[in-house]
Design a protein around this motif. Structure first.
Motif, PDB file in Angstrom:
ATOM      1  N   LEU A 104       0.833  -1.213   0.000  1.00  0.00           N
ATOM      2  CA  LEU A 104       0.000   0.000   0.000  1.00  0.00           C
ATOM      3  C   LEU A 104       0.868   1.264   0.000  1.00  0.00           C
ATOM      4  CD1 LEU A 104      -3.059  -0.697   2.352  1.00  0.00           C
ATOM      5  CD2 LEU A 104      -2.996  -0.553  -0.159  1.00  0.00           C
ATOM      6  N   VAL A 105       1.942   1.256   0.797  1.00  0.00           N
ATOM      7  CA  VAL A 105       2.843   2.403   0.827  1.00  0.00           C
ATOM      8  C   VAL A 105       3.541   2.550  -0.523  1.00  0.00           C
ATOM      9  CG1 VAL A 105       4.999   3.289   1.842  1.00  0.00           C
ATOM     10  CG2 VAL A 105       3.180   2.412   3.321  1.00  0.00           C
ATOM     11  N   GLU A 106       3.975   1.419  -1.112  1.00  0.00           N
ATOM     12  CA  GLU A 106       4.625   1.479  -2.432  1.00  0.00           C
ATOM     13  C   GLU A 106       3.671   2.047  -3.480  1.00  0.00           C
ATOM     14  OE1 GLU A 106       7.439  -2.337  -1.279  1.00  0.00           O
ATOM     15  OE2 GLU A 106       5.666  -2.628  -2.543  1.00  0.00           O
ATOM     16  N   LEU A 107       2.416   1.609  -3.429  1.00  0.00           N
ATOM     17  CA  LEU A 107       1.413   2.107  -4.377  1.00  0.00           C
ATOM     18  C   LEU A 107       1.160   3.598  -4.151  1.00  0.00           C
ATOM     19  CD1 LEU A 107      -0.679   1.458  -6.598  1.00  0.00           C
ATOM     20  CD2 LEU A 107      -2.324   0.983  -4.781  1.00  0.00           C
ATOM     21  N   ALA A 108       1.043   3.991  -2.886  1.00  0.00           N
ATOM     22  CA  ALA A 108       0.755   5.388  -2.574  1.00  0.00           C
ATOM     23  C   ALA A 108       1.869   6.305  -3.088  1.00  0.00           C
ATOM     24  CB  ALA A 108       0.580   5.560  -1.061  1.00  0.00           C
ATOM     25  N   VAL A 109       3.130   5.926  -2.819  1.00  0.00           N
ATOM     26  CA  VAL A 109       4.240   6.782  -3.250  1.00  0.00           C
ATOM     27  C   VAL A 109       4.347   6.782  -4.780  1.00  0.00           C
ATOM     28  CG1 VAL A 109       6.709   7.246  -3.022  1.00  0.00           C
ATOM     29  CG2 VAL A 109       5.434   6.401  -1.070  1.00  0.00           C
ATOM     30  N   ALA A 110       4.067   5.642  -5.409  1.00  0.00           N
ATOM     31  CA  ALA A 110       4.050   5.584  -6.881  1.00  0.00           C
ATOM     32  C   ALA A 110       3.018   6.571  -7.434  1.00  0.00           C
ATOM     33  CB  ALA A 110       3.738   4.164  -7.352  1.00  0.00           C
ATOM     34  N   LEU A 111       1.834   6.594  -6.830  1.00  0.00           N
ATOM     35  CA  LEU A 111       0.769   7.493  -7.301  1.00  0.00           C
ATOM     36  C   LEU A 111       1.137   8.956  -7.045  1.00  0.00           C
ATOM     37  CD1 LEU A 111      -2.441   5.515  -6.218  1.00  0.00           C
ATOM     38  CD2 LEU A 111      -1.519   5.814  -8.536  1.00  0.00           C
ATOM     39  N   VAL A 112       1.790   9.216  -5.916  1.00  0.00           N
ATOM     40  CA  VAL A 112       2.213  10.587  -5.597  1.00  0.00           C
ATOM     41  C   VAL A 112       3.181  11.097  -6.665  1.00  0.00           C
ATOM     42  CG1 VAL A 112       3.662  11.939  -4.018  1.00  0.00           C
ATOM     43  CG2 VAL A 112       1.827  10.489  -3.105  1.00  0.00           C
TER      44      VAL A 112
END
Ligand SMILES: [Zn+2]
Length: 299
Positions: A104-112
């Protein structure tokens, strides 16, 4: 000049137009995907930081091991998002569950990072926004999990913010230091008032006592929150600081007042709400202020 233009908060308007054919390609879908992949890798590193910094461990050595069986995690089991899916959220060796927080953190930072480039194009402004939000996410996570905000994120982030603010396309160079000082000072006052309320028994409770070390004075806010707001001020400048504290306090109150009225006394990880307030100030701060000036002051 319209009010919104005069109220430019921070991080610039995307910086100087870079123009070349290569950058034109980077500005399109290729650049957005590239930023997203970089963000996923950075998110993987952020997971390491969030796990280790509150424990006082090095974020460089040793390499990551499974907390269940101690096996070194191979590179192919450490690919952001994909490995977690491929392994079915379990360790390859001992089948211990791997928390969904990691992907989830990896996805969030990717989206950011993808979102920042889509929003501002390949520019210093996009880089500053992406770094800012990534650091805020790190601080929100450590605060939520351990009531700690590591100096690497807050003080280190403040230094980075001061540099970005002074670069071309950012705010005037003095807005960073002014914002940092105001952020720290404003929260110092909020803490002073909060601690006075705490001493009178208006707020606080057993749950707060439970997170305190032996002999530690109860307080409404840690030093980490103050340093975090210095970092926010370095990136957003003084107006952004005021907006962040206002929005963060509003969000915190909306979430915790109902719990309080139900009789629950909970230690609040205020950094989580300050992070949310800072992201809101970054994204909608300018239109929000322009609207407020028009509606409330008739300007
Ligand atoms: Zn294992």
């Amino acid at each position: 000049m319209p009010a919104a233009d005069r109220l430019r908060l921070a991080l610039g308007d995307g910086g100087p137009d870079m123009g070349s054919a290569t950058l034109a390609v980077l500005a399109g879908p290729v650049g957005v995907v590239f930023a997203g992949v970089f963000g996923a890798l950075l998110g993987s590193f952020l997971n390491v930081c969030v796990h280790r910094l509150p424990r006082g461990e090095s974020i460089i050595r040793p390499r990551s091991r499974c907390p269940g069986c101690g096996h070194l995690i191979a590179w192919y089991d450490n690919v952001p998002l994909l490995s977690w899916l491929a392994l079915g959220a379990r360790c390859r060796h001992c089948r211990a569950a791997i928390s969904v927080q990691y992907p989830l953190v990896e996805l969030a930072v990717a989206l950011v990072w993808a979102g920042a480039v889509a929003w501002r194009g390949p520019s210093l402004g996009a880089l500053a926004a992406a770094v800012f939000v990534t650091l805020l996410l790190g601080m929100a996570l450590t605060d939520a999990q351990s009531y700690l905000i590591p100096d690497l994120f807050s003080v280190g982030g403040m230094v980075v913010g001061l540099v970005f603010t002074a670069l071309p396309g950012g705010l005037a160079w003095w807005m960073g230091p002014l914002g940092a000082a105001l952020g720290y000072g404003l929260l110092w006052v909020v803490r002073w008032a909060g601690d006075a309320a705490l001493r009178r028994g208006l707020i606080g409770g057993q749950e707060l006592d439970a997170v305190l070390e032996e002999g530690e004075q109860p307080t409404t806010m840690g030093e980490g929150d103050l340093r975090m707001m210095a970092m926010v001020g370095a990136f957003l400048g003084p107006i952004g600081v005021v907006l962040t504290v206002f929005l963060g306090a509003l969000a915190g109150t909306l979430v915790f007042l109902p719990l309080r009225l139900l009789g629950r006394r909970i230690a609040i990880p205020f950094g989580v709400f300050l992070a949310a307030g800072a992201v809101a100030a970054l994204l909608v701060g300018e239109p929000l202020l322009a609207w407020y000036l028009r509606a409330a002051l008739g300007r």
